[in-house]
Design a protein around this motif. Sequence first.
Motif, PDB file in Angstrom:
ATOM      1  N   LEU A  84     -40.307 -32.851  46.927  1.00  0.00           N
ATOM      2  CA  LEU A  84     -40.209 -34.266  46.546  1.00  0.00           C
ATOM      3  C   LEU A  84     -41.517 -35.003  46.823  1.00  0.00           C
ATOM      4  N   SER A  85     -42.096 -34.736  47.994  1.00  0.00           N
ATOM      5  CA  SER A  85     -43.325 -35.424  48.384  1.00  0.00           C
ATOM      6  C   SER A  85     -44.472 -35.060  47.453  1.00  0.00           C
ATOM      7  N   ARG A  86     -44.554 -33.798  47.078  1.00  0.00           N
ATOM      8  CA  ARG A  86     -45.618 -33.372  46.166  1.00  0.00           C
ATOM      9  C   ARG A  86     -45.384 -33.953  44.767  1.00  0.00           C
ATOM     10  N   ALA A  87     -44.136 -34.017  44.342  1.00  0.00           N
ATOM     11  CA  ALA A  87     -43.833 -34.628  43.037  1.00  0.00           C
ATOM     12  C   ALA A  87     -44.250 -36.098  43.030  1.00  0.00           C
ATOM     13  N   TRP A  88     -43.950 -36.797  44.119  1.00  0.00           N
ATOM     14  CA  TRP A  88     -44.320 -38.209  44.235  1.00  0.00           C
ATOM     15  C   TRP A  88     -45.846 -38.362  44.253  1.00  0.00           C
ATOM     16  N   TRP A  89     -46.506 -37.499  45.011  1.00  0.00           N
ATOM     17  CA  TRP A  89     -47.971 -37.522  45.121  1.00  0.00           C
ATOM     18  C   TRP A  89     -48.625 -37.365  43.752  1.00  0.00           C
ATOM     19  N   TYR A  90     -48.133 -36.410  42.983  1.00  0.00           N
ATOM     20  CA  TYR A  90     -48.780 -36.120  41.700  1.00  0.00           C
ATOM     21  C   TYR A  90     -48.506 -37.199  40.663  1.00  0.00           C
ATOM     22  N   ILE A  91     -47.322 -37.816  40.697  1.00  0.00           N
ATOM     23  CA  ILE A  91     -47.073 -38.855  39.693  1.00  0.00           C
ATOM     24  C   ILE A  91     -47.894 -40.097  40.016  1.00  0.00           C
ATOM     25  N   LEU A  92     -48.149 -40.378  41.297  1.00  0.00           N
ATOM     26  CA  LEU A  92     -49.004 -41.509  41.663  1.00  0.00           C
ATOM     27  C   LEU A  92     -50.430 -41.295  41.165  1.00  0.00           C
ATOM     28  N   ARG A  93     -50.815 -40.033  41.029  1.00  0.00           N
ATOM     29  CA  ARG A  93     -52.136 -39.697  40.518  1.00  0.00           C
ATOM     30  C   ARG A  93     -52.103 -39.356  39.037  1.00  0.00           C
ATOM     31  N   LYS A  94     -50.962 -39.666  38.418  1.00  0.00           N
ATOM     32  CA  LYS A  94     -50.775 -39.511  36.973  1.00  0.00           C
ATOM     33  C   LYS A  94     -50.987 -38.074  36.498  1.00  0.00           C
ATOM     34  N   ASN A  95     -50.696 -37.120  37.365  1.00  0.00           N
ATOM     35  CA  ASN A  95     -50.726 -35.710  36.983  1.00  0.00           C
ATOM     36  C   ASN A  95     -49.289 -35.314  36.623  1.00  0.00           C
ATOM     37  N   GLN A  96     -48.927 -35.541  35.363  1.00  0.00           N
ATOM     38  CA  GLN A  96     -47.536 -35.348  34.952  1.00  0.00           C
ATOM     39  C   GLN A  96     -47.126 -33.877  34.950  1.00  0.00           C
ATOM     40  N   THR A  97     -48.072 -32.985  34.716  1.00  0.00           N
ATOM     41  CA  THR A  97     -47.741 -31.561  34.671  1.00  0.00           C
ATOM     42  C   THR A  97     -47.266 -31.064  36.030  1.00  0.00           C
ATOM     43  N   LEU A  98     -48.061 -31.343  37.082  1.00  0.00           N
ATOM     44  CA  LEU A  98     -47.674 -30.886  38.415  1.00  0.00           C
ATOM     45  C   LEU A  98     -46.503 -31.703  38.963  1.00  0.00           C
ATOM     46  N   HIS A  99     -46.412 -32.974  38.578  1.00  0.00           N
ATOM     47  CA  HIS A  99     -45.243 -33.777  38.966  1.00  0.00           C
ATOM     48  C   HIS A  99     -43.968 -33.133  38.439  1.00  0.00           C
ATOM     49  N   ARG A 100     -43.990 -32.738  37.180  1.00  0.00           N
ATOM     50  CA  ARG A 100     -42.818 -32.106  36.565  1.00  0.00           C
ATOM     51  C   ARG A 100     -42.457 -30.806  37.281  1.00  0.00           C
ATOM     52  N   GLU A 101     -43.452 -30.000  37.607  1.00  0.00           N
ATOM     53  CA  GLU A 101     -43.183 -28.704  38.230  1.00  0.00           C
ATOM     54  C   GLU A 101     -42.515 -28.873  39.596  1.00  0.00           C
ATOM     55  N   TRP A 102     -43.007 -29.823  40.389  1.00  0.00           N
ATOM     56  CA  TRP A 102     -42.428 -30.012  41.714  1.00  0.00           C
ATOM     57  C   TRP A 102     -41.081 -30.719  41.653  1.00  0.00           C
ATOM     58  N   MET A 103     -40.870 -31.541  40.636  1.00  0.00           N
ATOM     59  CA  MET A 103     -39.551 -32.140  40.432  1.00  0.00           C
ATOM     60  C   MET A 103     -38.523 -31.075  40.074  1.00  0.00           C
ATOM     61  N   ILE A 104     -38.927 -30.126  39.249  1.00  0.00           N
ATOM     62  CA  ILE A 104     -38.025 -29.024  38.893  1.00  0.00           C
ATOM     63  C   ILE A 104     -37.637 -28.239  40.140  1.00  0.00           C
ATOM     64  N   ARG A 105     -38.617 -27.951  41.004  1.00  0.00           N
ATOM     65  CA  ARG A 105     -38.318 -27.211  42.235  1.00  0.00           C
ATOM     66  C   ARG A 105     -37.353 -27.995  43.119  1.00  0.00           C
ATOM     67  N   ALA A 106     -37.606 -29.292  43.282  1.00  0.00           N
ATOM     68  CA  ALA A 106     -36.743 -30.106  44.127  1.00  0.00           C
ATOM     69  C   ALA A 106     -35.331 -30.179  43.561  1.00  0.00           C
ATOM     70  N   PHE A 107     -35.225 -30.425  42.262  1.00  0.00           N
ATOM     71  CA  PHE A 107     -33.905 -30.548  41.652  1.00  0.00           C
ATOM     72  C   PHE A 107     -33.151 -29.224  41.704  1.00  0.00           C
ATOM     73  N   ALA A 108     -33.868 -28.126  41.515  1.00  0.00           N
ATOM     74  CA  ALA A 108     -33.231 -26.809  41.563  1.00  0.00           C
ATOM     75  C   ALA A 108     -32.637 -26.537  42.939  1.00  0.00           C
ATOM     76  N   VAL A 109     -33.378 -26.871  43.995  1.00  0.00           N
ATOM     77  CA  VAL A 109     -32.883 -26.644  45.353  1.00  0.00           C
ATOM     78  C   VAL A 109     -31.667 -27.533  45.630  1.00  0.00           C
ATOM     79  N   GLY A 110     -31.752 -28.814  45.244  1.00  0.00           N
ATOM     80  CA  GLY A 110     -30.619 -29.708  45.472  1.00  0.00           C
ATOM     81  C   GLY A 110     -29.384 -29.294  44.700  1.00  0.00           C
ATOM     82  N   LEU A 111     -29.584 -28.818  43.489  1.00  0.00           N
ATOM     83  CA  LEU A 111     -28.460 -28.424  42.641  1.00  0.00           C
ATOM     84  C   LEU A 111     -27.829 -27.112  43.099  1.00  0.00           C
TER      85      LEU A 111
END
Length: 219
Positions: free
Chosen positions: A140-167
Amino acid sequence: MSKSLQIQKLPGILRIIMFVLVTIGIAMIARRILAIYGIIPSFSPNGEPPFDTGFAKHPAITLLHILPGSLFMILGPWQFIPGIRNRHVRFHRISGTIFIIASYIVGISALCMPFIMMPIGGINEAAGSMLFAIFFLVALSRAWWYILRKNQTLHREWMIRAFAVGLAVSTIRPIIGLFFGLSGLSPHVFFGTAFWIGFTLHLIVAEVWINYTRPVTYL
């Protein structure tokens, strides 16, 4: 059916699986709330203590974990639907912010719960829950970090990892059901194993999907 057509259908299949798991997750949350307040009976296999005993003794931390969990389940899928993300940008950003805040509460409470009440699966389940809770918070923290820096590719990848673990908590329930039906073991024996299987399986699927959909770059 050709291989290319099968590949084209894969996102739709994964989306269906995602919504099935979300439905299971929401049903789990509703059942636990009803059980800890005595509205419905808690499951008690073979005369052992009911599964919800520990949660009923600690309703505050339980609700702090599962109520934000309901926001995680409800808002999570919409973060990964391109039509919503592209056509409703404001909704995507607001719901995404709420999703991340709720997810942090879920992750931190999951990290604390084994210190307040021992899980059904004992140390094995506690170790798995804490390890993947830490990974969940890091993702989650890495996803937040990357979206603040407008790196949508890495934001998406870390969001997928976070959502997968939660799900994964939704996938763990059918795995537990299989252990009940096929193993004959006590829940104290297999609950921890079911958690490790569920979380690990989801991380593997997440990594496969990330690599499958990662944009191709050329030197």
